[in-house]
Scaffold this motif. Structure first.
Motif, short mmCIF file in Angstrom:
data_model
loop_
_atom_site.label_atom_id
_atom_site.label_comp_id
_atom_site.label_asym_id
_atom_site.label_seq_id
_atom_site.Cartn_x
_atom_site.Cartn_y
_atom_site.Cartn_z
N GLN A 67 0.83 -1.21 0.00
CA GLN A 67 0.00 0.00 0.00
C GLN A 67 0.85 1.26 0.00
O GLN A 67 0.52 2.25 -0.65
N TYR A 68 1.99 1.21 0.73
CA TYR A 68 2.84 2.39 0.87
C TYR A 68 4.17 2.27 0.12
O TYR A 68 5.08 3.06 0.35
N ASP A 69 4.30 1.28 -0.77
CA ASP A 69 5.52 1.12 -1.58
C ASP A 69 6.76 0.97 -0.72
O ASP A 69 7.80 1.61 -0.96
N ILE A 70 6.66 0.11 0.28
CA ILE A 70 7.78 -0.18 1.18
C ILE A 70 8.47 -1.46 0.71
O ILE A 70 7.80 -2.47 0.45
N MET A 71 9.78 -1.42 0.60
CA MET A 71 10.56 -2.59 0.21
C MET A 71 11.32 -3.15 1.41
O MET A 71 11.53 -2.46 2.41
N MET A 72 11.75 -4.39 1.28
CA MET A 72 12.40 -5.08 2.40
C MET A 72 13.63 -5.82 1.91
O MET A 72 13.63 -6.45 0.85
N ASP A 73 14.70 -5.76 2.67
CA ASP A 73 15.88 -6.60 2.47
C ASP A 73 16.21 -7.25 3.80
O ASP A 73 15.91 -6.71 4.87
N PHE A 74 16.84 -8.42 3.77
CA PHE A 74 17.09 -9.14 5.01
C PHE A 74 18.28 -10.07 4.85
O PHE A 74 18.71 -10.42 3.75
N ASP A 75 18.85 -10.44 5.99
CA ASP A 75 19.86 -11.49 6.05
C ASP A 75 19.64 -12.24 7.36
O ASP A 75 18.60 -12.10 8.01
N GLU A 76 20.65 -13.03 7.76
CA GLU A 76 20.48 -13.84 8.96
C GLU A 76 20.42 -13.01 10.24
O GLU A 76 20.02 -13.50 11.31
N ASN A 77 20.82 -11.74 10.17
CA ASN A 77 20.85 -10.90 11.37
C ASN A 77 19.60 -10.06 11.58
O ASN A 77 19.28 -9.69 12.70
N GLY A 78 18.91 -9.73 10.51
CA GLY A 78 17.75 -8.87 10.64
C GLY A 78 17.26 -8.42 9.29
O GLY A 78 17.54 -9.04 8.27
N TYR A 79 16.55 -7.29 9.27
CA TYR A 79 16.02 -6.81 8.00
C TYR A 79 15.92 -5.29 7.97
O TYR A 79 16.03 -4.60 8.98
N LEU A 80 15.72 -4.80 6.74
CA LEU A 80 15.66 -3.37 6.44
C LEU A 80 14.36 -3.10 5.70
O LEU A 80 13.99 -3.84 4.79
N LEU A 81 13.67 -2.03 6.09
CA LEU A 81 12.48 -1.58 5.38
C LEU A 81 12.75 -0.19 4.84
O LEU A 81 13.28 0.66 5.55
N GLN A 82 12.40 0.05 3.58
CA GLN A 82 12.74 1.33 2.96
C GLN A 82 11.69 1.74 1.94
O GLN A 82 11.05 0.90 1.29
N THR A 83 11.50 3.06 1.84
CA THR A 83 10.62 3.63 0.83
C THR A 83 11.29 4.89 0.29
O THR A 83 12.11 5.51 0.98
N PHE A 84 10.94 5.26 -0.95
CA PHE A 84 11.63 6.35 -1.64
C PHE A 84 10.62 7.36 -2.17
O PHE A 84 9.59 6.99 -2.73
N THR A 85 10.93 8.63 -1.99
CA THR A 85 10.09 9.66 -2.60
C THR A 85 10.49 9.84 -4.05
O THR A 85 11.56 9.41 -4.50
N LYS A 86 9.61 10.48 -4.80
CA LYS A 86 10.00 10.95 -6.12
C LYS A 86 10.87 12.20 -5.94
O LYS A 86 10.98 12.73 -4.84
N PRO A 87 11.54 12.67 -7.01
CA PRO A 87 12.41 13.85 -6.86
C PRO A 87 11.69 15.04 -6.24
O PRO A 87 10.49 15.24 -6.44
N MET A 88 12.46 15.83 -5.50
CA MET A 88 11.91 16.96 -4.77
C MET A 88 11.69 18.20 -5.64
O MET A 88 11.11 19.18 -5.19
N SER A 89 12.17 18.17 -6.86
CA SER A 89 12.01 19.33 -7.74
C SER A 89 11.63 18.84 -9.13
O SER A 89 11.56 17.64 -9.39
N ASP A 90 11.35 19.78 -10.03
CA ASP A 90 10.99 19.40 -11.40
C ASP A 90 12.14 18.68 -12.10
O ASP A 90 11.90 17.78 -12.91
N ARG A 91 13.35 19.06 -11.80
CA ARG A 91 14.49 18.29 -12.33
C ARG A 91 14.52 16.94 -11.61
O ARG A 91 14.39 16.88 -10.39
N PRO A 92 14.71 15.84 -12.34
CA PRO A 92 14.76 14.52 -11.70
C PRO A 92 16.11 14.28 -11.04
O PRO A 92 16.94 13.51 -11.51
#
Length: 376
Positions: free
Chosen positions: A313-338
């Motif tokens: 729903q919120y475009d959250i991605m996940m990476d993981f290994d044997e120790n734990g995991y990471l959750l991340q999401t990204f905005t689109k560019p903050m200005s008209d230039r990409p």
């Protein structure tokens, strides 16, 4: 080469300064959309005749948005014309500004400003600046005493924004890393520069054998100080069939510079919901990503407290290994230039950089490049 044994201590990121076309309006955007609060200001009302700057904070993340006041500021005008609204300075908190600066200069750094001391009734700030890649600089900031002054010339702002009572907190806690995009072939010289000049070391690396699609790829080496409080991914394009996201940044930014800011949060679901309610556009994750994630988690026998449907729903991605995991999401560019964008992430005993997500991130960015007509 400087080493951690003989190099002054870095205490972390102090602030990031962006040069923008209209600092007042940019500050309003970062407050309402990304949840920052203004806490200090300099401008005509404070006696500054040449610059106006708004200092904003979210958790321990500090941004400074600056614009030149007189129309004839050649350096500012050229920077704005070339890069658009963009990062000018990435400042580090250090234990000794003078020693850090002296060792950097002795190791070949180009000086922008030698150490300057500023003292008030409560303490002292020492500042010095060197050049790094492109038009970007690094300022060393040494703070002592109990001074409440942010930077010389700034005055504190204590007026709460009425919107803070209406909008949910984004909940950013600290600056995890800042990514610098560079041209192909510049990676190893810049890695060597951070090692020699600042005493940083290689923390993590990945190449286009992992980070690629059928169209493009990238290489990255993450540089870190000895305490690993500061992490700077250096990102270089790998030649592909079409223009990749790094080449797109370099074209519209007019060369090397800071592409993304990664902000840590304790609850990415709450942060993502707040960003969504504030109208922040996030990078749309390819639909095939989440079925693959479910399969990976099943094979790895990992049960999550979070709901993958909410991730989608919120475009959250996940990476993981044997120790734990990471959750991340990204905005689109903050200005008209990409160009520059934000990443929000939550770490659960995971210190990596989402390598298993890089392909999905690339595919998501390429979807946006296609819409912009820049995937060619």
């Amino acid at each position: 080469m400087n080493t951690s044994a003989n190099y002054p201590s870095f205490l972390g990121f102090d602030y990031v300064e962006l040069w923008v076309g209209n600092a007042k309006q940019a500050a309003s955007f970062y407050k309402t959309r990304l949840g920052f609060s203004v806490f200090a200001y300099q401008g005509l009302e404070t006696g500054s005749r040449t610059w106006t700057s708004y200092a904003l904070r979210q958790g321990d993340v500090t941004l400074v948005l600056s614009s030149a006041l007189p129309p004839g500021n050649k350096e500012f005008n050229e920077h704005l014309a070339r890069h658009g609204d963009a990062v000018k300075d990435i400042a580090f908190r250090v234990t000794s500004c003078e020693l850090t600066y002296e060792q950097a200069i002795a190791a070949g750094a180009v000086s922008i400003q030698s150490p300057q001391k500023y003292t008030d009734d409560h303490g002292q700030i020492v500042l010095a600046t060197i050049k790094t890649v492109g038009d970007t600089t690094h300022t060393f900031v040494e703070r002592s005493g109990n001074s409440k002054t942010f930077l010389p010339g700034f005055v504190a702002i204590n007026d709460p924004d009425p919107l803070e009572q209406v909008l949910a907190s984004v909940g950013g806690r600290s600056l995890d890393h800042i990514g610098l995009n560079i041209s192909e072939g510049e990676m190893e010289p810049l890695v060597e520069w951070y090692e020699r000049v600042l005493g940083f070391h290689r923390f993590f690396s990945i190449d286009d054998s992992i980070v690629h699609t059928k169209f493009s790829g990238l290489k990255s080496i993450v540089m870190a100080d000895s305490s690993e409080r500061i992490k700077i991914p250096l990102i270089e394009p790998a030649s592909g069939i079409r223009k990749g996201q790094v080449e797109e940044f370099l074209e519209y930014h007019g060369g090397a510079g800071a592409q993304h800011f990664a902000i840590r949060t304790d609850d990415i679901l709450a942060s993502s919901q707040a960003l969504h309610e504030r109208g922040v556009e996030t990078l749309k994750v390819p639909s095939a990503y989440y079925p693959r994630l479910r399969e990976f988690l099943q094979v790895a026998n990992i049960e999550l407290p979070e709901d993958i449907d909410v991730f989608a729903q919120y475009d959250i991605m996940m990476d993981f290994d044997e120790n734990g995991y990471l959750l991340q999401t990204f905005t689109k560019p903050m200005s008209d230039r990409p160009t520059a964008f934000f990443e929000f992430l939550q770490r659960r005993t995971f210190n990596g950089f989402g390598a298993n997500n890089f392909r999905a991130i690339f595919e998501a960015i390429e979807q946006e490049q296609e819409r912009r007509g820049n995937l060619r």
